[in-house]
Motif scaffolding. Structure first.
Motif, PDB file in Angstrom:
ATOM      1  N   TRP A 181       0.839  -1.199   0.000  1.00  0.00           N
ATOM      2  CA  TRP A 181       0.000   0.000   0.000  1.00  0.00           C
ATOM      3  C   TRP A 181       0.876   1.252   0.000  1.00  0.00           C
ATOM      4  O   TRP A 181       0.607   2.207  -0.725  1.00  0.00           O
ATOM      5  CB  TRP A 181      -0.958  -0.017   1.182  1.00  0.00           C
ATOM      6  N   GLN A 182       1.933   1.252   0.795  1.00  0.00           N
ATOM      7  CA  GLN A 182       2.847   2.404   0.813  1.00  0.00           C
ATOM      8  C   GLN A 182       3.493   2.620  -0.553  1.00  0.00           C
ATOM      9  O   GLN A 182       3.639   3.752  -1.000  1.00  0.00           O
ATOM     10  CB  GLN A 182       3.911   2.222   1.897  1.00  0.00           C
ATOM     11  N   LYS A 183       3.870   1.557  -1.214  1.00  0.00           N
ATOM     12  CA  LYS A 183       4.452   1.664  -2.553  1.00  0.00           C
ATOM     13  C   LYS A 183       3.436   2.266  -3.516  1.00  0.00           C
ATOM     14  O   LYS A 183       3.759   3.156  -4.309  1.00  0.00           O
ATOM     15  CB  LYS A 183       4.912   0.281  -3.046  1.00  0.00           C
ATOM     16  N   LEU A 184       2.221   1.795  -3.457  1.00  0.00           N
ATOM     17  CA  LEU A 184       1.173   2.293  -4.341  1.00  0.00           C
ATOM     18  C   LEU A 184       0.890   3.775  -4.067  1.00  0.00           C
ATOM     19  O   LEU A 184       0.775   4.572  -5.004  1.00  0.00           O
ATOM     20  CB  LEU A 184      -0.091   1.446  -4.172  1.00  0.00           C
ATOM     21  N   THR A 185       0.797   4.164  -2.811  1.00  0.00           N
ATOM     22  CA  THR A 185       0.495   5.557  -2.489  1.00  0.00           C
ATOM     23  C   THR A 185       1.681   6.481  -2.771  1.00  0.00           C
ATOM     24  O   THR A 185       1.498   7.700  -2.849  1.00  0.00           O
ATOM     25  CB  THR A 185       0.019   5.717  -1.031  1.00  0.00           C
ATOM     26  N   SER A 186       2.864   5.919  -2.967  1.00  0.00           N
ATOM     27  CA  SER A 186       4.013   6.756  -3.335  1.00  0.00           C
ATOM     28  C   SER A 186       3.852   7.323  -4.750  1.00  0.00           C
ATOM     29  O   SER A 186       4.615   8.198  -5.162  1.00  0.00           O
ATOM     30  CB  SER A 186       5.320   5.966  -3.233  1.00  0.00           C
ATOM     31  N   LEU A 187       2.852   6.855  -5.486  1.00  0.00           N
ATOM     32  CA  LEU A 187       2.594   7.347  -6.833  1.00  0.00           C
ATOM     33  C   LEU A 187       1.882   8.696  -6.847  1.00  0.00           C
ATOM     34  O   LEU A 187       1.773   9.319  -7.910  1.00  0.00           O
ATOM     35  CB  LEU A 187       1.742   6.336  -7.612  1.00  0.00           C
ATOM     36  N   VAL A 188       1.409   9.176  -5.700  1.00  0.00           N
ATOM     37  CA  VAL A 188       0.654  10.428  -5.658  1.00  0.00           C
ATOM     38  C   VAL A 188       1.427  11.524  -6.394  1.00  0.00           C
ATOM     39  O   VAL A 188       2.615  11.733  -6.154  1.00  0.00           O
ATOM     40  CB  VAL A 188       0.339  10.843  -4.206  1.00  0.00           C
ATOM     41  N   GLY A 189       0.715  12.167  -7.334  1.00  0.00           N
ATOM     42  CA  GLY A 189       1.318  13.232  -8.129  1.00  0.00           C
ATOM     43  C   GLY A 189       0.927  13.115  -9.586  1.00  0.00           C
ATOM     44  O   GLY A 189       0.001  12.381  -9.946  1.00  0.00           O
ATOM     45  N   GLU A 190       1.653  13.847 -10.425  1.00  0.00           N
ATOM     46  CA  GLU A 190       1.377  13.913 -11.858  1.00  0.00           C
ATOM     47  C   GLU A 190       2.475  13.185 -12.635  1.00  0.00           C
ATOM     48  O   GLU A 190       3.659  13.294 -12.294  1.00  0.00           O
ATOM     49  CB  GLU A 190       1.330  15.375 -12.314  1.00  0.00           C
ATOM     50  N   TRP A 191       2.071  12.492 -13.688  1.00  0.00           N
ATOM     51  CA  TRP A 191       2.975  11.705 -14.512  1.00  0.00           C
ATOM     52  C   TRP A 191       2.670  11.950 -15.985  1.00  0.00           C
ATOM     53  O   TRP A 191       1.515  12.077 -16.361  1.00  0.00           O
ATOM     54  CB  TRP A 191       2.796  10.216 -14.218  1.00  0.00           C
ATOM     55  N   LYS A 192       3.705  12.000 -16.814  1.00  0.00           N
ATOM     56  CA  LYS A 192       3.550  12.126 -18.271  1.00  0.00           C
ATOM     57  C   LYS A 192       4.265  10.954 -18.918  1.00  0.00           C
ATOM     58  O   LYS A 192       5.258  10.448 -18.404  1.00  0.00           O
ATOM     59  CB  LYS A 192       4.169  13.429 -18.790  1.00  0.00           C
ATOM     60  N   GLY A 193       3.752  10.525 -20.076  1.00  0.00           N
ATOM     61  CA  GLY A 193       4.400   9.410 -20.743  1.00  0.00           C
ATOM     62  C   GLY A 193       3.802   9.136 -22.091  1.00  0.00           C
ATOM     63  O   GLY A 193       3.262  10.043 -22.743  1.00  0.00           O
ATOM     64  N   THR A 194       3.878   7.856 -22.485  1.00  0.00           N
ATOM     65  CA  THR A 194       3.410   7.459 -23.807  1.00  0.00           C
ATOM     66  C   THR A 194       2.620   6.159 -23.751  1.00  0.00           C
ATOM     67  O   THR A 194       2.795   5.344 -22.848  1.00  0.00           O
ATOM     68  CB  THR A 194       4.592   7.247 -24.776  1.00  0.00           C
ATOM     69  N   TYR A 195       1.766   6.019 -24.758  1.00  0.00           N
ATOM     70  CA  TYR A 195       1.050   4.783 -25.035  1.00  0.00           C
ATOM     71  C   TYR A 195       1.078   4.618 -26.547  1.00  0.00           C
ATOM     72  O   TYR A 195       0.588   5.498 -27.269  1.00  0.00           O
ATOM     73  CB  TYR A 195      -0.395   4.848 -24.524  1.00  0.00           C
ATOM     74  N   SER A 196       1.681   3.563 -27.031  1.00  0.00           N
ATOM     75  CA  SER A 196       1.816   3.319 -28.474  1.00  0.00           C
ATOM     76  C   SER A 196       2.442   4.521 -29.183  1.00  0.00           C
ATOM     77  O   SER A 196       2.004   4.915 -30.270  1.00  0.00           O
ATOM     78  CB  SER A 196       0.465   2.983 -29.096  1.00  0.00           C
ATOM     79  N   GLY A 197       3.428   5.137 -28.551  1.00  0.00           N
ATOM     80  CA  GLY A 197       4.139   6.261 -29.144  1.00  0.00           C
ATOM     81  C   GLY A 197       3.410   7.589 -29.078  1.00  0.00           C
ATOM     82  O   GLY A 197       3.909   8.597 -29.557  1.00  0.00           O
ATOM     83  N   LYS A 198       2.225   7.608 -28.478  1.00  0.00           N
ATOM     84  CA  LYS A 198       1.445   8.842 -28.374  1.00  0.00           C
ATOM     85  C   LYS A 198       1.415   9.316 -26.922  1.00  0.00           C
ATOM     86  O   LYS A 198       1.527   8.513 -25.995  1.00  0.00           O
ATOM     87  CB  LYS A 198       0.025   8.602 -28.886  1.00  0.00           C
ATOM     88  N   PRO A 199       1.237  10.638 -26.719  1.00  0.00           N
ATOM     89  CA  PRO A 199       1.257  11.178 -25.353  1.00  0.00           C
ATOM     90  C   PRO A 199       0.137  10.609 -24.484  1.00  0.00           C
ATOM     91  O   PRO A 199      -0.972  10.363 -24.942  1.00  0.00           O
ATOM     92  CB  PRO A 199       1.054  12.680 -25.557  1.00  0.00           C
TER      93      PRO A 199
END
Length: 162
Positions: free
Chosen positions: A29-47
């Motif tokens: 649970w602590q690992k999962l909640t460490s994700l709090v925040g904003e993330w940018k990336g890609t899916y199939s080469g698209k934003p």
């Protein structure tokens, strides 16, 4: 009899090794909640982008996922006894539930339980999710979708922005 004893020791030793490799639910649970925040990336080469925030007095983690391919999707994660449960509110209008037991080798593996709002058993739905944590600022999501007997795995790769 000696072979049976050796086999039992091998099984017990293997179980002990796998127990050491898995983290307890609170650590997961602590690992999962460490994700709090904003993330940018890609899916199939698209934003693509994803954000995480704690809701319901810190008892649930809400994920909001957006990409060029579909409209916004929301997934809620929460503890359920000794495991984690998630519900994915898909842009196609159904809701898949999945359960994860442990974090192993930097991967959290959610297995399909059921879906609500399906018109037929062959309708498109999400059936598997693997979250991988290469380091504190990178996240990989591998979503498996199933339509009839066909499965497709979509891979998102994210980096933390704030």
């Amino acid at each position: 009899m000696r072979r049976l004893g050796i086999a039992v020791l091998a099984v017990v030793g293997g179980l002990a090794a796998s127990a050491r490799a898995a983290e307890p639910p609170e650590a997961v649970w602590q690992k999962l909640t460490s994700l709090v925040g904003e993330w940018k990336g890609t899916y199939s080469g698209k934003p693509a982008s994803v954000s995480y925030r704690l809701v319901s007095n810190g008892t649930a983690l809400m994920e909001t996922l957006e990409d060029d391919h579909s409209s916004q999707m929301v997934t809620l994660y929460h503890a359920d006894g000794s495991s984690l449960l998630m519900t994915h509110y898909c842009s196609v209008g159904n809701q898949s539930r999945m359960r994860a037991q442990r974090l192993e080798g930097g991967r959290l593996d959610f297995a399909y339980l059921d879906s609500s709002n399906l018109r037929s058993p062959d309708e498109h739905r999400m059936t598997h999710l693997v979250l991988s944590f290469p380091d504190a600022d990178h996240l990989v999501q591998e979503w498996t979708a199933k339509t009839g007997a066909q499965e497709h795995v979509g891979r998102f790769e994210f980096a933390r922005t704030k």
